[in-house]
Design an enzyme around this catalytic site. Structure first.
Site, PDB file in Angstrom:
ATOM      1  N   GLU B  29       0.457 -10.186  -4.600  1.00 37.61           N
ATOM      2  CA  GLU B  29      -0.278  -9.943  -5.186  1.00 37.61           C
ATOM      3  C   GLU B  29       0.353 -10.926  -6.257  1.00 37.61           C
ATOM      4  O   GLU B  29       1.633 -10.393  -7.241  1.00 37.61           O
ATOM      5  CB  GLU B  29      -1.004  -8.812  -5.926  1.00 37.61           C
ATOM      6  CG  GLU B  29      -1.924  -7.798  -4.817  1.00 37.61           C
ATOM      7  CD  GLU B  29      -2.405  -6.558  -4.571  1.00 37.61           C
ATOM      8  OE1 GLU B  29      -1.471  -5.965  -5.429  1.00 37.61           O
ATOM      9  OE2 GLU B  29      -2.316  -6.312  -3.868  1.00 37.61           O
ATOM     10  N   ALA B  59      -4.404  -5.669  -1.051  1.00 33.68           N
ATOM     11  CA  ALA B  59      -4.629  -5.229   0.237  1.00 33.68           C
ATOM     12  C   ALA B  59      -3.912  -5.420   1.065  1.00 33.68           C
ATOM     13  O   ALA B  59      -3.098  -5.312   2.039  1.00 33.68           O
ATOM     14  CB  ALA B  59      -5.482  -6.039   1.200  1.00 33.68           C
ATOM     15  N   GLU B  60      -3.171  -3.658   0.665  1.00 28.80           N
ATOM     16  CA  GLU B  60      -2.101  -3.613   1.126  1.00 28.80           C
ATOM     17  C   GLU B  60      -1.645  -2.958   2.035  1.00 28.80           C
ATOM     18  O   GLU B  60      -0.917  -3.580   2.855  1.00 28.80           O
ATOM     19  CB  GLU B  60      -1.093  -2.535   0.009  1.00 28.80           C
ATOM     20  CG  GLU B  60      -0.652  -2.504  -1.692  1.00 28.80           C
ATOM     21  CD  GLU B  60      -1.694  -2.896  -2.735  1.00 28.80           C
ATOM     22  OE1 GLU B  60      -3.382  -2.569  -2.504  1.00 28.80           O
ATOM     23  OE2 GLU B  60      -1.517  -3.624  -3.514  1.00 28.80           O
ATOM     24  N   ASP B  85       5.110   2.200  -5.984  1.00 26.02           N
ATOM     25  CA  ASP B  85       3.458   2.850  -6.282  1.00 26.02           C
ATOM     26  C   ASP B  85       2.482   2.416  -5.007  1.00 26.02           C
ATOM     27  O   ASP B  85       1.759   2.439  -4.456  1.00 26.02           O
ATOM     28  CB  ASP B  85       3.439   2.834  -7.941  1.00 26.02           C
ATOM     29  CG  ASP B  85       4.506   3.294  -8.857  1.00 26.02           C
ATOM     30  OD1 ASP B  85       4.004   4.207  -9.119  1.00 26.02           O
ATOM     31  OD2 ASP B  85       4.898   2.067  -9.024  1.00 26.02           O
ATOM     32  N   PHE B  86       2.200   0.760  -4.905  1.00 25.84           N
ATOM     33  CA  PHE B  86       1.387   0.191  -4.252  1.00 25.84           C
ATOM     34  C   PHE B  86       1.771   0.699  -3.066  1.00 25.84           C
ATOM     35  O   PHE B  86       0.719   0.100  -2.191  1.00 25.84           O
ATOM     36  CB  PHE B  86       1.216  -0.947  -5.026  1.00 25.84           C
ATOM     37  CG  PHE B  86       0.584  -1.249  -6.102  1.00 25.84           C
ATOM     38  CD1 PHE B  86       0.566  -0.121  -7.069  1.00 25.84           C
ATOM     39  CD2 PHE B  86       1.317  -2.143  -7.375  1.00 25.84           C
ATOM     40  CE1 PHE B  86       0.572  -0.254  -8.607  1.00 25.84           C
ATOM     41  CE2 PHE B  86       1.137  -2.614  -8.481  1.00 25.84           C
ATOM     42  CZ  PHE B  86       0.142  -1.427  -9.310  1.00 25.84           C
ATOM     43  N   ILE B  87       2.604   0.516  -2.605  1.00 30.28           N
ATOM     44  CA  ILE B  87       3.771   0.656  -1.171  1.00 30.28           C
ATOM     45  C   ILE B  87       2.594   1.918  -0.281  1.00 30.28           C
ATOM     46  O   ILE B  87       2.306   1.752   0.810  1.00 30.28           O
ATOM     47  CB  ILE B  87       4.688   0.747  -0.648  1.00 30.28           C
ATOM     48  CG1 ILE B  87       5.235   0.443   0.552  1.00 30.28           C
ATOM     49  CG2 ILE B  87       4.966   2.317  -1.282  1.00 30.28           C
ATOM     50  CD1 ILE B  87       6.855  -0.323   0.386  1.00 30.28           C
ATOM     51  N   HIS B 129       2.647   4.260 -11.675  1.00 33.69           N
ATOM     52  CA  HIS B 129       3.507   2.995 -12.018  1.00 33.69           C
ATOM     53  C   HIS B 129       4.939   2.787 -11.682  1.00 33.69           C
ATOM     54  O   HIS B 129       6.191   2.784 -12.672  1.00 33.69           O
ATOM     55  CB  HIS B 129       3.126   1.995 -13.460  1.00 33.69           C
ATOM     56  CG  HIS B 129       1.986   1.106 -13.093  1.00 33.69           C
ATOM     57  ND1 HIS B 129       0.219   1.894 -13.510  1.00 33.69           N
ATOM     58  CD2 HIS B 129       1.884   0.027 -13.217  1.00 33.69           C
ATOM     59  CE1 HIS B 129      -0.379   1.217 -12.442  1.00 33.69           C
ATOM     60  NE2 HIS B 129       0.292  -0.332 -12.383  1.00 33.69           N
TER      61      HIS B 129
END
Ligand SMILES: Cc1ncc(C[n+]2csc(CCOP(=O)(O)OP(=O)(O)O)c2C)c(N)n1
Ligand SMILES: [Mg+2]
Lengths: 302, 327
Positions: B29, B59-60, B85-87, B129
């Site tokens: 992103e 849309a991970e 963190d988004f993983i 985060h």
């Protein structure tokens, strides 16, 4: 809307002054949505929000002083200083959290709808989320679940046309997000998100339907954020200054005032009252103590 | 030698490799025209365009699964999560697919995927985060887990990652990303292999094992303790998986004492693993119980006073070293 606007502007100034320790995504330009939806909610209804959640918290009943103190990292904040902007909690008023992760609010509001259906309560779960979240799996899974179980859940998509700097028209070939409701067999509605009366009307119908067992609704509110994605970030390169100005002219507060020219004195009085309220809130937050470091590991378990 | 930031160092490695390997593409992103939230891909979109610098929706799970399929069919995807963190939304794709694909295919498929993101506690980023999770990933067979502590190592290790046929988690502490350090000229094609720790400071009284931001803090503590007559050897693990135990055990043989300093959680963590292996393979070299110092086992709080309380401080590290020496 005035409470949200003036609190956000105070937060933006505080960010510049170094009083806010972490991130700060403001809701300036989008106030009509939280105000129009939350006017129909009580503290028993459960609201789940995003990273851009100050407006949702305020409209749901979190006092400005608790919000500002939270962003200042003080123990008097609504999350006792442990959360900051993206972790605002006030379950006492049905504010079930803002989130640093895009997507979960959609699923959690679906879960709240499940509880209310299970326990036979007339309340609703409400999710506020951005256009960016509508391309996340959570959106598709959450709406499908809410539809098949006919849950009292309202999905409010705040389409401000960008996810950070990614345009919604890049991120989906169908940027009319409300039309996606049809693929789940649920009503989808599109409103002008800067028109508080239009939002209020659409939300009122959807919430009344949900309370009486009629199931979920997706409401897309077309809007725009007139400040940068987050305070301190650049705001150029991905959108034009003309577009920002065009949307600033569609200021939701001014649009409401223009509808009621005979009420100007009352609008001015509200603005002045709110100014005093927000000034007092900032002073309260500044005077509040920081939490004690030894409390950092409290509340991990029940 | 010239000085570069972490970000500039890994970007150089990426730029150089993308020019010669057309199978590399980056997804994430804001990694296109914006150049990445942390500047990881700045300038590359202009060179290579939208197919190789591919901006994604949020849309991970989707794009990690896509990266898996792309890697199975001849591409080299790099997924840039900005914050690690988004993983987590994509962990099923990583643990069940990416990590197991070579095994499931009896070695006939390769899995050249880089999953990169920024880690660590600091600047009141709060609990969504601030995560690191490297020991979680290191627990899973099939993954390589890299945590550099300086720009030189970051570049050398990233070069290795860009040639690796195994999936690599490349994790950089966000509080040191902007720091500059010496990096050889672009013409120097050095690489650093995975599984090779670095003796960052030579000493004789105690071995301190660390990584990432804490490694730097441990070096500062070692400097201070030198003034107190304590000679500290500091080992930078650099990679969590594979873990270079021979370097740790060689140091322990000399010092007889060991402390592991790690920002992340103690239970089942880096210290737990290192010390277990010390007990198994270096027990006779121990002159004192092996020790570890970790961040608090808690979600990360926001307020500066709370945040400071959950990360090992300079003073806490110095004291922990003194304690091991005195034990
Ligand atoms: C799962 C996940 N991925 C990425 C991010 C990083 N991120 C934070 S805000 C944001 C954009 C969100 O866009 P949108 O949903 O449209 O909300 P807006 O900011 O426009 O209100 C992104 C990508 C995140 N917080 N969570
Ligand atoms: Mg948006």
């Amino acid at each position: 809307m005035q409470v949200i606007r003036q609190t956000e502007e105070a937060l933006a100034r505080s960010h510049q002054a170094g009083l806010i320790h972490g991130a700060c995504h403001t809701y300036v330009g989008e106030e009509a949505i939280a105000a129009g939806v939350c006017a129909h909610l009580t503290h028993d209804d459960a609201l789940f929000s995003t990273h851009r959640g100050h407006g949702h918290a305020l409209a749901k009943g979190v006092p400005p002083r608790e919000l500002i103190a939270e962003l200042f990292g003080r123990v008097t904040g609504c999350s006792r200083g442990r959360g900051g902007s993206m972790h605002l909690f006030s379950p006492e008023v049905g504010m079930m959290g803002t989130s640093g992760i895009v997507g979960p609010c959609i699923l959690q509001a679906t879960g709240a709808g499940y509880t209310f259906k299970l326990l036979g309560k007339p309340h609703v779960g409400v999710a506020f989320f951005g256009d960016g979240a509508s391309n996340n799996g959570a959106f598709h899974e959450g709406l499908n679940l809410a539809a098949i179980y006919q849950l009292p859940t309202i999905f409010i998509c705040e389409n401000n046309q960008f996810a950070t700097e990614i345009a919604i028209t890049y991120a989906t070939r169908n940027a009319d997000i409300w039309t996606k409701a049809a693929s789940f067999g649920m009503p989808g509605v599109c409103v002008d998100g800067n028109d508080s009366v239009a939002v209020w009307q659409a939300a009122g119908e959807a919430i009344a339907r949900a309370r009486s067992g009629g199931g979920p609704t997706l409401i897309e509110c077309k809007t725009y954020r007139t400040r940068a994605h987050a305070e301190g970030m650049r705001d150029g390169g991905y959108r034009s200054a003309e577009d920002v100005e065009k949307w600033k002219a569609r200021d939701p507060i001014k649009m409401l005032a223009a509808r009621m020219p005979q009420e100007q004195a009352e609008f001015a009085a509200i603005e002045a009252d709110v100014k005093a309220l927000v000034e007092e809130a900032v002073a309260f937050a500044k005077a509040s103590p920081y939490p004690d470091g030894i409390t950092a590991t409290e509340h991990i378990y029940a | 030698m010239r000085e570069l930031t972490f970000t500039a160092a890994t970007r150089e490695a990426l730029t150089e490799r993308m020019a010669v390997d057309p199978s590399i593409f980056v997804m994430g992103e804001g990694i296109g025209p914006r150049g990445g939230n942390f500047g990881t891909t700045l300038g590359l979109y202009e060179k290579h365009g939208p197919l190789r610098l591919c901006d994604t929706p949020i849309a991970e799970r989707g794009f990690v699964g896509l990266a898996c399929g792309a890697a199975m069919t001849g591409a080299r995807p790099i997924v840039d999560f900005m914050f690690l963190d988004f993983i987590l939304d994509s962990v099923g794709e990583i643990f069940n697919q990416i990590a197991k694909m070579q095994y499931m295919s009896s070695g006939r498929l390769k899995m050249p995927v880089i999953l990169r993101g920024c880690i660590g506690i600091g600047s009141s980023a709060a609990t969504h985060h601030s995560s690191s999770y490297y020991s979680v990933f290191a627990h899973v067979p099939g993954l390589r887990v890299i945590v550099p502590s300086n720009p030189h190592d970051a570049k050398g290790l990233f070069r290795t990652a860009l040639r690796s046929d195994d999936p690599v988690l490349f994790l950089e502490h966000k509080n040191i990303l902007h720091l500059k350090g010496p990096v050889p000229d672009e013409s120097d094609e050095y690489t650093i292999p995975f599984g090779l720790a670095n003796v960052a400071r030579v000493g004789r009284d105690v071995t301190v094992v660390s990584l990432g931001l804490m490694l730097r803090r441990a070096l500062e503590a070692a400097e201070k303790l030198a003034g107190e007559g304590i000679s500290v050897e500091v080992i930078d693990l650099r990679t969590v998986a594979p873990l270079d135990m021979p370097t740790v055990l060689t140091s322990l043989k000399k010092t007889g004492r060991i402390l592991v300093v790690d920002e992340t959680f103690a239970p089942f963590g880096v210290g737990a693993e290192v010390i277990a292996q010390v007990n198994e393979r270096g027990f006779d070299d121990l002159d004192a119980p092996p020790a570890r110092l970790n961040g608090a086992h808690t979600p990360t709080p926001y307020s500066p006073t709370l945040e400071a309380a959950v990360v090992p401080s300079f003073d806490a590290i110095a004291q922990a070293i003194r304690d091991v020496v005195a034990a």
